[in-house]
Design a protein around this motif. Structure first.
Motif, PDB file in Angstrom:
ATOM      1  N   LEU A  10     -27.644   0.417  -7.596  1.00 39.68           N
ATOM      2  CA  LEU A  10     -26.597  -0.600  -7.652  1.00 39.68           C
ATOM      3  C   LEU A  10     -27.092  -1.913  -8.254  1.00 39.68           C
ATOM      4  N   PRO A  11     -28.246  -2.457  -7.849  1.00 39.80           N
ATOM      5  CA  PRO A  11     -28.706  -3.711  -8.477  1.00 39.80           C
ATOM      6  C   PRO A  11     -28.852  -3.580  -9.991  1.00 39.80           C
ATOM      7  N   GLU A  12     -29.393  -2.451 -10.457  1.00 39.61           N
ATOM      8  CA  GLU A  12     -29.567  -2.252 -11.894  1.00 39.61           C
ATOM      9  C   GLU A  12     -28.222  -2.155 -12.601  1.00 39.61           C
ATOM     10  N   ALA A  13     -27.261  -1.493 -11.956  1.00 39.63           N
ATOM     11  CA  ALA A  13     -25.937  -1.350 -12.560  1.00 39.63           C
ATOM     12  C   ALA A  13     -25.245  -2.701 -12.689  1.00 39.63           C
ATOM     13  N   LEU A  14     -25.303  -3.503 -11.652  1.00 43.87           N
ATOM     14  CA  LEU A  14     -24.656  -4.817 -11.701  1.00 43.87           C
ATOM     15  C   LEU A  14     -25.352  -5.736 -12.708  1.00 43.87           C
ATOM     16  N   ALA A  15     -26.682  -5.673 -12.748  1.00 44.16           N
ATOM     17  CA  ALA A  15     -27.421  -6.518 -13.689  1.00 44.16           C
ATOM     18  C   ALA A  15     -27.162  -6.097 -15.132  1.00 44.16           C
ATOM     19  N   GLY A  16     -26.880  -4.802 -15.344  1.00 41.39           N
ATOM     20  CA  GLY A  16     -26.703  -4.301 -16.697  1.00 41.39           C
ATOM     21  C   GLY A  16     -25.291  -4.400 -17.229  1.00 41.39           C
ATOM     22  N   LEU A  17     -24.332  -4.790 -16.394  1.00 36.27           N
ATOM     23  CA  LEU A  17     -22.957  -4.909 -16.870  1.00 36.27           C
ATOM     24  C   LEU A  17     -22.871  -5.976 -17.957  1.00 36.27           C
ATOM     25  N   PRO A  18     -22.329  -5.644 -19.121  1.00 33.89           N
ATOM     26  CA  PRO A  18     -22.183  -6.668 -20.159  1.00 33.89           C
ATOM     27  C   PRO A  18     -21.160  -7.712 -19.750  1.00 33.89           C
ATOM     28  N   ALA A  19     -21.242  -8.868 -20.363  1.00 28.39           N
ATOM     29  CA  ALA A  19     -20.358  -9.980 -20.006  1.00 28.39           C
ATOM     30  C   ALA A  19     -18.888  -9.651 -20.250  1.00 28.39           C
ATOM     31  N   THR A  20     -18.618  -8.666 -21.094  1.00 29.75           N
ATOM     32  CA  THR A  20     -17.227  -8.302 -21.394  1.00 29.75           C
ATOM     33  C   THR A  20     -16.571  -7.529 -20.265  1.00 29.75           C
ATOM     34  N   LEU A  21     -17.362  -7.008 -19.320  1.00 29.94           N
ATOM     35  CA  LEU A  21     -16.815  -6.223 -18.217  1.00 29.94           C
ATOM     36  C   LEU A  21     -16.842  -7.043 -16.938  1.00 29.94           C
ATOM     37  N   GLY A  22     -15.651  -7.313 -16.396  1.00 30.53           N
ATOM     38  CA  GLY A  22     -15.547  -8.103 -15.168  1.00 30.53           C
ATOM     39  C   GLY A  22     -14.685  -7.401 -14.132  1.00 30.53           C
ATOM     40  N   SER A  23     -14.272  -8.158 -13.116  1.00 32.34           N
ATOM     41  CA  SER A  23     -13.461  -7.614 -12.008  1.00 32.34           C
ATOM     42  C   SER A  23     -14.138  -6.395 -11.394  1.00 32.34           C
ATOM     43  N   ALA A  24     -15.455  -6.455 -11.220  1.00 32.84           N
ATOM     44  CA  ALA A  24     -16.206  -5.307 -10.718  1.00 32.84           C
ATOM     45  C   ALA A  24     -15.874  -5.026  -9.260  1.00 32.84           C
ATOM     46  N   GLU A  25     -15.735  -3.736  -8.943  1.00 30.70           N
ATOM     47  CA  GLU A  25     -15.500  -3.279  -7.572  1.00 30.70           C
ATOM     48  C   GLU A  25     -16.475  -2.150  -7.267  1.00 30.70           C
ATOM     49  N   ILE A  26     -17.054  -2.183  -6.071  1.00 37.09           N
ATOM     50  CA  ILE A  26     -18.006  -1.166  -5.630  1.00 37.09           C
ATOM     51  C   ILE A  26     -17.431  -0.454  -4.413  1.00 37.09           C
ATOM     52  N   LEU A  27     -17.351   0.873  -4.507  1.00 37.75           N
ATOM     53  CA  LEU A  27     -16.925   1.695  -3.372  1.00 37.75           C
ATOM     54  C   LEU A  27     -18.108   2.565  -2.942  1.00 37.75           C
ATOM     55  N   PRO A  28     -18.749   2.247  -1.801  1.00 39.16           N
ATOM     56  CA  PRO A  28     -19.863   3.082  -1.330  1.00 39.16           C
ATOM     57  C   PRO A  28     -19.325   4.380  -0.713  1.00 39.16           C
ATOM     58  N   LEU A  29     -20.076   5.467  -0.916  1.00 41.07           N
ATOM     59  CA  LEU A  29     -19.727   6.764  -0.346  1.00 41.07           C
ATOM     60  C   LEU A  29     -20.837   7.178   0.613  1.00 41.07           C
ATOM     61  N   ALA A  30     -20.496   7.275   1.894  1.00 39.62           N
ATOM     62  CA  ALA A  30     -21.476   7.613   2.921  1.00 39.62           C
ATOM     63  C   ALA A  30     -21.336   9.082   3.323  1.00 39.62           C
ATOM     64  N   PRO A  31     -22.417   9.702   3.788  1.00 32.26           N
ATOM     65  CA  PRO A  31     -22.302  11.097   4.241  1.00 32.26           C
ATOM     66  C   PRO A  31     -21.347  11.228   5.434  1.00 32.26           C
ATOM     67  N   ARG A  32     -21.482  10.294   6.412  1.00 37.82           N
ATOM     68  CA  ARG A  32     -20.673  10.336   7.631  1.00 37.82           C
ATOM     69  C   ARG A  32     -20.423   8.918   8.129  1.00 37.82           C
ATOM     70  N   PRO A  33     -19.453   8.730   9.013  1.00 35.99           N
ATOM     71  CA  PRO A  33     -19.223   7.394   9.568  1.00 35.99           C
ATOM     72  C   PRO A  33     -20.487   6.850  10.221  1.00 35.99           C
ATOM     73  N   GLY A  34     -20.807   5.609   9.919  1.00 33.35           N
ATOM     74  CA  GLY A  34     -21.984   4.968  10.492  1.00 33.35           C
ATOM     75  C   GLY A  34     -23.270   5.232   9.748  1.00 33.35           C
ATOM     76  N   HIS A  35     -23.259   6.092   8.734  1.00 30.24           N
ATOM     77  CA  HIS A  35     -24.461   6.382   7.955  1.00 30.24           C
ATOM     78  C   HIS A  35     -24.513   5.482   6.723  1.00 30.24           C
TER      79      HIS A  35
END
Length: 248
Positions: free
Chosen positions: A169-194
């Motif tokens: 995730l840090p590399e992805a956010l740092a690599g986003l070009p300036a032309t791409l904004g309104s970024a949203e991150i949806l984490p996917l967990a194996p189970r609740p609380g994980h």
């Protein structure tokens, strides 16, 4: 490419031929396809399409899309074309590298770019015996090159959808070009609380909305079942029913 298997996806709505010992697509490709907010009549390009799993799953869910893929490995590009024909889809597959896009891609503008770039660090991981699998897991182009190409190929208002391990995730956010904004991150967990193991990222070309980190979405519901297939209802709907992913 010889020694192929033919596998069902989306509850049998999609059949894919894949190498038995090479790179094989699975749940990540289906989740990626389900997260793309495409509408009929739009266009979509997958960078690194492999045998075509994600882009064809998107086509199976959303009718009337113009579908294209970029693939570095000729054998997988040919397999993607064959899989498109097997499922009755029109898919243009362009052979080439994201770091040096071929001429057929440079003038193209699309509504959606989707991708699941290679994510292993070759300096700190064991190489796969199969060359195709190894390249799919750890390609030479950095993540920033994939993101830069997505930014160039999206038309104004177009949307990038990316799936990657949470550690990137840090590399992805740092690599986003300036032309791409309104970024949203949806984490996917194996189970609740994980802790989440995967993230889905969306960004819009020309977007100006604030960054959003969304609540984690668990893939499995409750304690492990005896068959290991205890998916949450939304995941069953996505993986077997071919529905869109419930983006908050």
């Amino acid at each position: 490419m010889s020694d192929l298997t033919e596998d069902d996806f989306l509850g049998g709505r999609l059949r894919l031929r894949q190498p038995s010992k090479g790179f094989r697509s699975g749940m990540d490709a289906m989740l990626l396809a389900a997260a793309v907010p495409a509408r009929p009549g739009e266009s979509a390009l997958e960078l690194g399409c492999g045998a075509g799993a994600a882009i064809l799953a998107l086509g199976a869910r959303v009718p009337g899309l113009t579908l294209a893929g970029l693939e570095l490995q000729p054998a997988y590009a040919a397999l993607a074309c064959a899989n498109a024909a097997l499922n009755g889809f029109a898919l243009e597959v362009i052979e080439g590298d994201v770091a040096q896009p071929p001429p057929g891609l440079r003038a193209r503008a699309v509504d959606h770019v989707l991708m699941n770039p290679p994510y292993y660090d070759r300096a700190a991981s064991t190489r796969a015996e199969d060359p195709g699998r190894d390249l799919a897991h750890g390609g030479p182009a950095p993540l920033s090159a994939w993101l830069a190409l997505a930014g160039r190929r999206l038309r104004p208002g177009g949307i990038l959808t990316l799936i990657q391990p949470t550690a990137r995730l840090p590399e992805a956010l740092a690599g986003l070009p300036a032309t791409l904004g309104s970024a949203e991150i949806l984490p996917l967990a194996p189970r609740p609380g994980h802790e989440p193991r995967l993230i889905l990222l969306r960004a819009r070309k020309g977007g100006r909305a604030p960054f959003r980190l969304l609540p984690s979405l668990p893939l499995h519901d409750g304690p492990p079942g005896p068959d290991g297939k205890d998916f949450a209802p939304w995941a069953v709907s996505v993986l077997r029913g071919g529905t869109s992913l419930p983006w908050p």
